[in-house]
Structure formats: C-alpha cells, structure tokens
Design a protein around this motif. Structure first.
Motif, mmCIF file in Angstrom:
data_model
loop_
_atom_site.group_PDB
_atom_site.id
_atom_site.type_symbol
_atom_site.label_atom_id
_atom_site.label_comp_id
_atom_site.label_asym_id
_atom_site.label_seq_id
_atom_site.Cartn_x
_atom_site.Cartn_y
_atom_site.Cartn_z
ATOM 1 N N THR A 55 -3.995 11.415 8.927
ATOM 2 C CA THR A 55 -4.401 12.821 8.964
ATOM 3 C C THR A 55 -5.905 12.942 9.171
ATOM 4 O O THR A 55 -6.372 13.744 9.991
ATOM 5 C CB THR A 55 -3.994 13.526 7.658
ATOM 6 N N GLY A 56 -6.665 12.143 8.455
ATOM 7 C CA GLY A 56 -8.120 12.189 8.603
ATOM 8 C C GLY A 56 -8.572 11.757 9.981
ATOM 9 O O GLY A 56 -9.445 12.383 10.591
ATOM 10 N N TYR A 57 -7.977 10.700 10.493
ATOM 11 C CA TYR A 57 -8.375 10.193 11.810
ATOM 12 C C TYR A 57 -8.002 11.180 12.912
ATOM 13 O O TYR A 57 -8.811 11.472 13.787
ATOM 14 C CB TYR A 57 -7.712 8.837 12.049
ATOM 15 N N LEU A 103 0.851 -1.195 0.000
ATOM 16 C CA LEU A 103 0.000 0.000 0.000
ATOM 17 C C LEU A 103 0.883 1.241 0.000
ATOM 18 O O LEU A 103 1.885 1.291 0.709
ATOM 19 C CB LEU A 103 -0.908 0.007 1.230
ATOM 20 N N PRO A 104 0.522 2.241 -0.784
ATOM 21 C CA PRO A 104 1.367 3.435 -0.862
ATOM 22 C C PRO A 104 1.377 4.214 0.458
ATOM 23 O O PRO A 104 0.374 4.291 1.163
ATOM 24 C CB PRO A 104 0.748 4.259 -1.980
ATOM 25 N N GLU A 105 2.517 4.775 0.763
ATOM 26 C CA GLU A 105 2.693 5.544 2.001
ATOM 27 C C GLU A 105 1.724 6.717 2.111
ATOM 28 O O GLU A 105 1.216 6.992 3.202
ATOM 29 C CB GLU A 105 4.150 6.027 2.084
ATOM 30 N N PRO A 106 1.423 7.428 1.003
ATOM 31 C CA PRO A 106 0.449 8.528 1.129
ATOM 32 C C PRO A 106 -0.931 8.061 1.610
ATOM 33 O O PRO A 106 -1.652 8.829 2.227
ATOM 34 C CB PRO A 106 0.371 9.106 -0.282
ATOM 35 N N LEU A 107 -1.281 6.815 1.354
ATOM 36 C CA LEU A 107 -2.570 6.311 1.839
ATOM 37 C C LEU A 107 -2.575 6.221 3.361
ATOM 38 O O LEU A 107 -3.561 6.582 4.013
ATOM 39 C CB LEU A 107 -2.855 4.942 1.220
#
Length: 87
Positions: free
Chosen positions: A68-70, A58-62
């Motif tokens: 960030t959202g949490y 899975l990509p790091e930005p994900l």
C-alpha cells in the motif's frame, strides 16, 4: 514544494536509494546462490528453505502495508508529475 531529491530531510533523500540497494543485494545474492547450488545442492536447498520459512513467518499485514505504501507513493508521484507540481 520540494521533491525527495532536493529535500533537506536526510530520510527523504535516502529512502529511494535504500530500497534500490536492497533490491540490488537480493539480485546479486542469486550469483553466489547459483554457485552454491551447482557445488552443494543440499546446502542451497537448506538456505532456500530457511529464507522461505523466514519470509512466510512475516505477518501478512506487513506485506499489505508495504504494498500500500509503495503503490501509494508511486501514484502520488505520478499524479504530482502529471499536475506539474513536481519535476
């Protein structure tokens, strides 16, 4: 202002329980994995390696987006409760 538990939007009312169900599933998955590891360590190692490879793919930005959202949601809820806008 409505809170997420009294909102009419079904996505808002299911967001927190859905996340908790995912965490519960991950925790409960440790029970059969423990049994598999005790009975067939080679299979448990293969399952663990497969899960590790998947999560590493899975990509790091994900991960950054999720974090960030949490954290942003948590901070906004705490600020709203401290301000008295949410109960």
């Amino acid at each position: 202002m409505t809170t997420d538990t009294t909102a009419t939007d079904p996505w808002a009312t299911r967001a927190r329980p859905a996340f908790l169900y995912v965490i519960y599933a991950l925790l409960l998955w440790s029970l059969p994995m423990g049994l598999i590891a005790g009975w067939r360590p080679d299979i448990a190692a293969a399952i663990t390696a497969g899960m590790r490879d998947y999560l590493n793919a899975l990509p790091e930005p994900l991960y950054a987006l999720f974090g960030t959202g949490y954290l942003g949601y948590t901070a906004a809820r705490a600020w709203g409760k401290a301000k008295g806008a949410e109960r």
